[in-house]
Write an enzyme that holds these catalytic residues in place. Structure first.
Site, PDB file in Angstrom:
ATOM      1  N   GLN A  56     -29.657  21.602  10.286  1.00  0.00           N
ATOM      2  CA  GLN A  56     -29.012  22.769  10.902  1.00  0.00           C
ATOM      3  C   GLN A  56     -28.085  23.581   9.996  1.00  0.00           C
ATOM      4  O   GLN A  56     -28.119  24.810  10.008  1.00  0.00           O
ATOM      5  CB  GLN A  56     -28.220  22.318  12.150  1.00  0.00           C
ATOM      6  CG  GLN A  56     -27.661  23.483  12.929  1.00  0.00           C
ATOM      7  CD  GLN A  56     -26.816  23.104  14.132  1.00  0.00           C
ATOM      8  OE1 GLN A  56     -26.073  23.897  14.633  1.00  0.00           O
ATOM      9  NE2 GLN A  56     -26.928  21.881  14.622  1.00  0.00           N
TER      10      GLN A  56
ATOM     11  N   GLY B  20      -1.881  28.882  22.205  1.00  0.00           N
ATOM     12  CA  GLY B  20      -1.406  30.031  21.433  1.00  0.00           C
ATOM     13  C   GLY B  20      -0.153  30.598  22.054  1.00  0.00           C
ATOM     14  O   GLY B  20       0.502  29.935  22.874  1.00  0.00           O
ATOM     15  N   GLY B  21       0.175  31.804  21.699  1.00  0.00           N
ATOM     16  CA  GLY B  21       1.398  32.416  22.203  1.00  0.00           C
ATOM     17  C   GLY B  21       1.298  32.854  23.661  1.00  0.00           C
ATOM     18  O   GLY B  21       2.317  33.153  24.294  1.00  0.00           O
TER      19      GLY B  21
ATOM     20  N   ASP C 207     -21.985  22.088  11.723  1.00  0.00           N
ATOM     21  CA  ASP C 207     -23.242  22.529  11.116  1.00  0.00           C
ATOM     22  C   ASP C 207     -23.316  24.049  11.014  1.00  0.00           C
ATOM     23  O   ASP C 207     -23.286  24.615   9.933  1.00  0.00           O
ATOM     24  CB  ASP C 207     -24.427  22.023  11.953  1.00  0.00           C
ATOM     25  CG  ASP C 207     -24.739  20.559  11.668  1.00  0.00           C
ATOM     26  OD1 ASP C 207     -24.345  20.063  10.596  1.00  0.00           O
ATOM     27  OD2 ASP C 207     -25.364  19.911  12.519  1.00  0.00           O
TER      28      ASP C 207
ATOM     29  N   GLU D 154     -23.136  16.642  12.204  1.00  0.00           N
ATOM     30  CA  GLU D 154     -22.201  17.463  12.982  1.00  0.00           C
ATOM     31  C   GLU D 154     -20.929  16.750  13.460  1.00  0.00           C
ATOM     32  O   GLU D 154     -19.812  17.123  13.130  1.00  0.00           O
ATOM     33  CB  GLU D 154     -22.967  18.036  14.195  1.00  0.00           C
ATOM     34  CG  GLU D 154     -22.122  18.729  15.250  1.00  0.00           C
ATOM     35  CD  GLU D 154     -21.564  20.046  14.754  1.00  0.00           C
ATOM     36  OE1 GLU D 154     -22.286  20.815  14.136  1.00  0.00           O
ATOM     37  OE2 GLU D 154     -20.372  20.307  15.021  1.00  0.00           O
TER      38      GLU D 154
HETATM   39  N1  COA Z   1     -40.393  17.041  -2.122  1.00  0.00           N
HETATM   40  C1  COA Z   1     -40.059  15.783  -2.452  1.00  0.00           C
HETATM   41  N2  COA Z   1     -38.940  15.180  -2.060  1.00  0.00           N
HETATM   42  C2  COA Z   1     -38.116  15.884  -1.266  1.00  0.00           C
HETATM   43  C3  COA Z   1     -38.383  17.199  -0.871  1.00  0.00           C
HETATM   44  C4  COA Z   1     -39.585  17.792  -1.344  1.00  0.00           C
HETATM   45  N3  COA Z   1     -39.928  19.029  -1.013  1.00  0.00           N
HETATM   46  N4  COA Z   1     -37.395  17.642  -0.084  1.00  0.00           N
HETATM   47  C5  COA Z   1     -36.514  16.635   0.023  1.00  0.00           C
HETATM   48  N5  COA Z   1     -36.938  15.575  -0.691  1.00  0.00           N
HETATM   49  C6  COA Z   1     -36.285  14.285  -0.832  1.00  0.00           C
HETATM   50  C7  COA Z   1     -34.943  14.368  -1.500  1.00  0.00           C
HETATM   51  O1  COA Z   1     -35.123  14.516  -2.894  1.00  0.00           O
HETATM   52  C8  COA Z   1     -34.347  13.037  -1.107  1.00  0.00           C
HETATM   53  O2  COA Z   1     -34.878  12.018  -1.906  1.00  0.00           O
HETATM   54  P1  COA Z   1     -34.011  10.855  -2.644  1.00  0.00           P
HETATM   55  O3  COA Z   1     -33.055  10.339  -1.614  1.00  0.00           O
HETATM   56  O4  COA Z   1     -35.064   9.882  -3.044  1.00  0.00           O
HETATM   57  O5  COA Z   1     -33.312  11.459  -3.772  1.00  0.00           O
HETATM   58  C9  COA Z   1     -34.938  12.816   0.289  1.00  0.00           C
HETATM   59  O6  COA Z   1     -35.973  13.775   0.433  1.00  0.00           O
HETATM   60  C10 COA Z   1     -34.059  12.908   1.481  1.00  0.00           C
HETATM   61  O7  COA Z   1     -32.985  13.799   1.355  1.00  0.00           O
HETATM   62  P2  COA Z   1     -31.631  13.578   2.200  1.00  0.00           P
HETATM   63  O8  COA Z   1     -30.828  14.817   2.093  1.00  0.00           O
HETATM   64  O9  COA Z   1     -30.971  12.313   1.756  1.00  0.00           O
HETATM   65  O10 COA Z   1     -32.178  13.436   3.700  1.00  0.00           O
HETATM   66  P3  COA Z   1     -31.722  12.425   4.871  1.00  0.00           P
HETATM   67  O11 COA Z   1     -32.605  12.754   6.005  1.00  0.00           O
HETATM   68  O12 COA Z   1     -31.686  11.011   4.444  1.00  0.00           O
HETATM   69  O13 COA Z   1     -30.223  12.863   5.202  1.00  0.00           O
HETATM   70  C11 COA Z   1     -28.493  14.386   5.917  1.00  0.00           C
HETATM   71  C12 COA Z   1     -29.971  13.959   6.036  1.00  0.00           C
HETATM   72  C13 COA Z   1     -28.323  15.651   6.733  1.00  0.00           C
HETATM   73  C14 COA Z   1     -27.594  13.297   6.460  1.00  0.00           C
HETATM   74  C15 COA Z   1     -28.163  14.653   4.441  1.00  0.00           C
HETATM   75  O14 COA Z   1     -29.102  15.546   3.911  1.00  0.00           O
HETATM   76  C16 COA Z   1     -26.764  15.199   4.208  1.00  0.00           C
HETATM   77  O15 COA Z   1     -25.760  14.498   4.305  1.00  0.00           O
HETATM   78  N6  COA Z   1     -26.680  16.512   3.882  1.00  0.00           N
HETATM   79  C17 COA Z   1     -25.439  17.157   3.546  1.00  0.00           C
HETATM   80  C18 COA Z   1     -24.599  17.456   4.760  1.00  0.00           C
HETATM   81  C19 COA Z   1     -25.337  18.236   5.782  1.00  0.00           C
HETATM   82  O16 COA Z   1     -25.833  19.307   5.571  1.00  0.00           O
HETATM   83  N7  COA Z   1     -25.334  17.690   7.011  1.00  0.00           N
HETATM   84  C20 COA Z   1     -25.690  18.408   8.197  1.00  0.00           C
HETATM   85  C21 COA Z   1     -27.090  18.462   8.439  1.00  0.00           C
HETATM   86  S1  COA Z   1     -27.298  19.516   9.842  1.00  0.00           S
END
Ligand code: COA
Length: 415
Positions: free
Chosen positions: A17, A247-248, A168, A139
């Site tokens: 998101q 607030g105020g 988000d 979130e």
């Molecule tokens: N091709 C190949 N690999 C890909 C890819 C693509 N097109 N797109 C993503 N990936 C891989 C990434 O390189 C990563 O691999 P690695 O862990 O081996 O290095 C993997 O996909 C997963 O990425 P990640 O961001 O860790 O996803 P997740 O589902 O485990 O975590 C979140 C999701 C949201 C918790 C995390 O992305 C996060 O904390 N983001 C930052 C904060 C944020 O935006 N949070 C709110 C989300 S609404």
């Protein structure tokens, strides 16, 4: 008519998101947003909270309008090469992967600067540098760590998260502001830069008034406009203020006619100082206008509970819309508690393009929230979200790849 961000190319490496909110907004301002999704899978939200089997979810469609989608396995050498080509071609790379994921892909800031010194690298992370910088965040974690949950809810209840996605979507808005500022600075310096919007920081920014109150509390040991005053106790941190305005201008949510059966038959009522005589007149307590106990805002702070109890006796005799009509005549600030059903059906929001009906090839018609920011010279036309990889060939061709290259990439499952 031209668009504000015409000519700006965004490499949209976002998911879920926060990041997609940001890039959707940039697309609405006219940027060409190319969403890069993992081959075969795509953004996880395509399949989350599905209401129609096999069809992109509303979660996905409502966050990814006006974008193009290409699939790419960026962990395969050929996929990395395409990613580098995109980095060379685009102005901004937006990402919200877990900390370190982009580096692990080989897309370090140094690498980006080497191949495109004008590129802006914009990231959402859960936390900025510090003890939690390596954490994955969603979130509600951000709402809790950013000060929202501890200050939301009632005094006698636990901390509470809010339905507004301030962690988000709120952070996505912050990131978009940073990107637009960096694009502007680049017109003078010719250089890109990193833009970081940590979710904790964005939530805290939205909770700024609570840090204000924390410092007032430390100085004066009380907060007169909070419901704990005058009878309750204050501790050493800002308490939860229920539905008080904080607030105020004191305010409260009051029952309206029908509240027994309708969970949203309520109105938010603000006793703004300037209209106090009008409030007294409307509720039939004209004596209060000159009564020493109620005459000044300061005096009224000691009696907010009985004041709102009395006003509620009046609002309970009216529907929220009847109350609005009467109160608006006197310029008394108030607002109906609107359900999502009422909002979805609100003609004025449809007329301004804030609620939009979109047609989707597999889903059919659905409602979405359009661009809430209106630019007079850059109107927004909301178009549907892309199917997974819908624009892969189109984008690769524009990048100079031949039909043979594309066929080979497909065979190697790079796209
Ligand atoms: N091709 C190949 N690999 C890909 C890819 C693509 N097109 N797109 C993503 N990936 C891989 C990434 O390189 C990563 O691999 P690695 O862990 O081996 O290095 C993997 O996909 C997963 O990425 P990640 O961001 O860790 O996803 P997740 O589902 O485990 O975590 C979140 C999701 C949201 C918790 C995390 O992305 C996060 O904390 N983001 C930052 C904060 C944020 O935006 N949070 C709110 C989300 S609404």
């Amino acid at each position: 008519m031209s668009k504000a961000l015409d000519g700006v190319k965004i490499l949209d490496f976002t998911h879920v998101q926060s990041g997609p909110t940001c890039t959707q907004l940039l697309a609405w301002f006219g940027a060409d947003v190319i969403k890069v999704e993992r081959a075969g899978e795509g953004d996880a939200t395509r399949g989350q909270l599905r209401d129609i089997p096999g069809v992109d979810s509303l979660y996905f469609t409502m966050l990814n309008h006006n974008k193009r989608s290409i699939t790419l396995d960026t962990k395969k050498p050929r996929g990395r090469e395409v990613l580098d080509t995109l980095i060379k071609e685009c102005d901004v790379l937006v990402e919200n992967f877990a900390p370190g994921a982009l580096d692990r892909m080989g897309i370090t800031w140094e690498h980006i600067q080497k191949i495109n010194p004008r590129m802006i690298l914009a990231s959402v992370k859960g936390f900025g540098p510090g003890p939690y910088e390596d954490c994955k965040v969603y979130e509600n974690v951000a709402q809790c760590a950013g000060g929202s949950a501890s200050t939301t809810g009632f005094d006698d209840g636990p901390p509470m998260v809010t339905g507004a996605q301030i962690g988000d979507s709120g952070t996505g808005l912050h990131l978009a502001t940073g990107i637009i500022a960096a694009l502007y600075q680049r017109t003078m310096t010719g250089r890109g830069q990193k833009v970081l919007a940590p979710m904790q920081d964005a939530v805290l920014n939205l909770c700024r008034v609570k840090l204000r109150d924390q410092q007032r509390l430390e100085r004066t040991h009380t907060l007169h406009e909070y419901p704990q005053y005058p009878d309750g106790k204050f501790g050493d941190s800002v308490p939860r203020a229920g539905n008080s305005s904080g607030g105020g201008q004191p305010g409260s949510i009051l029952k309206c006619k029908g509240w027994e059966t309708d969970p949203n038959a309520y109105i938010y009522f603000i006793t703004q100082a300037a209209v106090w005589p009008a409030v007294c007149k409307v509720i039939g307590e004209e004596d209060w206008i000159e009564d020493e106990a109620y005459k000044t805002p300061q005096a009224r702070l000691l009696h907010l509970k009985p004041i709102f109890d009395r006003i509620e006796k009046w609002t309970m005799t009216k529907t929220k819309y009847e109350a609005m009509d009467i109160l608006n005549k006197y310029d008394i600030p108030c607002g109906p508690i609107l359900s999502m059903k009422e909002i979805a059906e609100e003609p004025a929001l449809r007329a301004t393009g804030t609620i939009v009906e979109v047609d989707h090839p597999t889903r059919g018609k659905y409602l979405t929230v359009g661009n809430p920011i209106k630019l007079s010279d850059s109107p927004t036309d909301v178009t549907r979200s892309p199917l997974l990889g819908e624009h892969t060939e189109e984008v690769l061709t524009q990048l100079g790849y031949s039909a043979d290259d594309i066929a080979q990439m497909r065979q190697e499952r790079v796209i």
